[in-house]
Design a protein around this motif. Sequence first.
Motif, mmCIF file in Angstrom:
data_model
loop_
_atom_site.group_PDB
_atom_site.id
_atom_site.type_symbol
_atom_site.label_atom_id
_atom_site.label_comp_id
_atom_site.label_asym_id
_atom_site.label_seq_id
_atom_site.Cartn_x
_atom_site.Cartn_y
_atom_site.Cartn_z
ATOM 1 N N ILE A 68 3.399 -3.445 5.998
ATOM 2 C CA ILE A 68 4.002 -4.026 4.803
ATOM 3 C C ILE A 68 3.678 -5.519 4.716
ATOM 4 O O ILE A 68 3.426 -6.051 3.629
ATOM 5 C CB ILE A 68 5.529 -3.804 4.809
ATOM 6 N N GLY A 69 3.671 -6.190 5.852
ATOM 7 C CA GLY A 69 3.320 -7.607 5.871
ATOM 8 C C GLY A 69 1.909 -7.846 5.355
ATOM 9 O O GLY A 69 1.655 -8.807 4.617
ATOM 10 N N ILE A 70 0.979 -6.959 5.717
ATOM 11 C CA ILE A 70 -0.404 -7.088 5.234
ATOM 12 C C ILE A 70 -0.463 -6.872 3.725
ATOM 13 O O ILE A 70 -1.167 -7.597 3.003
ATOM 14 C CB ILE A 70 -1.324 -6.093 5.969
ATOM 15 N N VAL A 71 0.285 -5.870 3.232
ATOM 16 C CA VAL A 71 0.326 -5.625 1.788
ATOM 17 C C VAL A 71 0.880 -6.849 1.060
ATOM 18 O O VAL A 71 0.358 -7.255 0.010
ATOM 19 C CB VAL A 71 1.188 -4.383 1.475
ATOM 20 N N LEU A 72 1.913 -7.456 1.603
ATOM 21 C CA LEU A 72 2.486 -8.662 0.996
ATOM 22 C C LEU A 72 1.515 -9.834 1.066
ATOM 23 O O LEU A 72 1.482 -10.684 0.173
ATOM 24 C CB LEU A 72 3.802 -9.029 1.681
ATOM 25 N N SER A 73 0.720 -9.878 2.139
ATOM 26 C CA SER A 73 -0.285 -10.931 2.254
ATOM 27 C C SER A 73 -1.327 -10.798 1.143
ATOM 28 O O SER A 73 -1.792 -11.801 0.595
ATOM 29 C CB SER A 73 -0.961 -10.857 3.626
#
Length: 392
Positions: free
Chosen positions: A374-379
């Motif tokens: 999810i952090g990568i998607v938000l990035s």
Amino acid sequence: METWLKDKLRGDWQIWFIIVLLSLFSMLVVYSASSALAYKKAGGNTESYLLTHTAHLLLGLVVIWVIHRIDYTKYAGISKILLWITPFLLLYTYLFGTTVGGTKRWISLFGISFQSSDLVRLVLITNLAAMLARRQNVEYTQKTLMGLIFWCGLLCGMLAITNFSTAIILGVTCFLIMYMGRVPSRYLFRMVFAVIGALVVVMSISIYLYSRGVEFGRGQVVLERIEAFANIDINRDKVIGNPDRDDSFQKEQAMIAIARGGAIGIGPGNSFQRNYLPEAFSDYIYAIIVEEYGMIGAIFVMGLYLWLLYRGLKNVSNTQRAFGGLLCVGLTFSIVFQAFIHMFINVGLGPVTGQTLPLMSMGGTSILFTAVAIGIVLSVSKEEYDEKALNA
């Protein structure tokens, strides 16, 4: 305060909102679903598992924040290195892993225990997106595409030895990424053939060796669970499923929980089936949600995952880089697809698997790996918001 939040929590605010809602709801359900387990293993301290789960969720939010602040393009190089390590990691898991639930899925490295399948899924999706992104403006070569197909078949096949359902999720996700990456259809068919072929080979070898008294993989377990679900004696051994395992019992208890829930549920914390349903706090947490919150709660949770999928796909059209778009597709779909498999199994629409409900089921490292995704998607979504800020 608002300016500070916008600076610290960047990216798609709707995804942030979805994650917070899932986490808060998760604490309520896990507290109820794990109470029976707490009485047995924590001396009656029903808050112990809630506190542990809450700590994991808070750590997951920290991981999301850290990952989303990093430029997602940096993960391409890291995943390329890890890709060569993953086959050895899966082999190590099978040979020296910790047995949980009758199979070796967990390993311990540097004092940290985790399921190798979580890391493999993240690495392959990231690497596949990176390799396809490099070719968006260049014609695909047979060497490149066959290399992608090789990795998909190899890792899905090796993963199927210990975690068959996750291998299927990964295979479908890889197909979607390649389809979105505009891979020619003839290579898509080859990819499907490679993955299905790998799964069939692993399952066939596993079943054959089991008939010879040798344990290898999950083929026999998969066959027995399909038999129990379909109520058919597939291998003609005059036994449907495995009477020594509780697959049918799990399904029956889940159906009772759903029937008790009805439209509005019996109320938070009032679950009766949590005392009888195995793995009520993880593999069957959705059944507890339906029992306590009814169809209203079930649809609410399903809606959150569909909303997450929509936002992930929405970011594909907004990002300026192919790598970011393909990453959003792969990682978001992988999370949501796992969630829907969990929900379908819980309501009796498929054979028993060990799939948890992402960010809802009680767990440690599984929450953290989901948080990384999810952090990568938000990035990726942060890039779009930064562009808007610069042009404002």
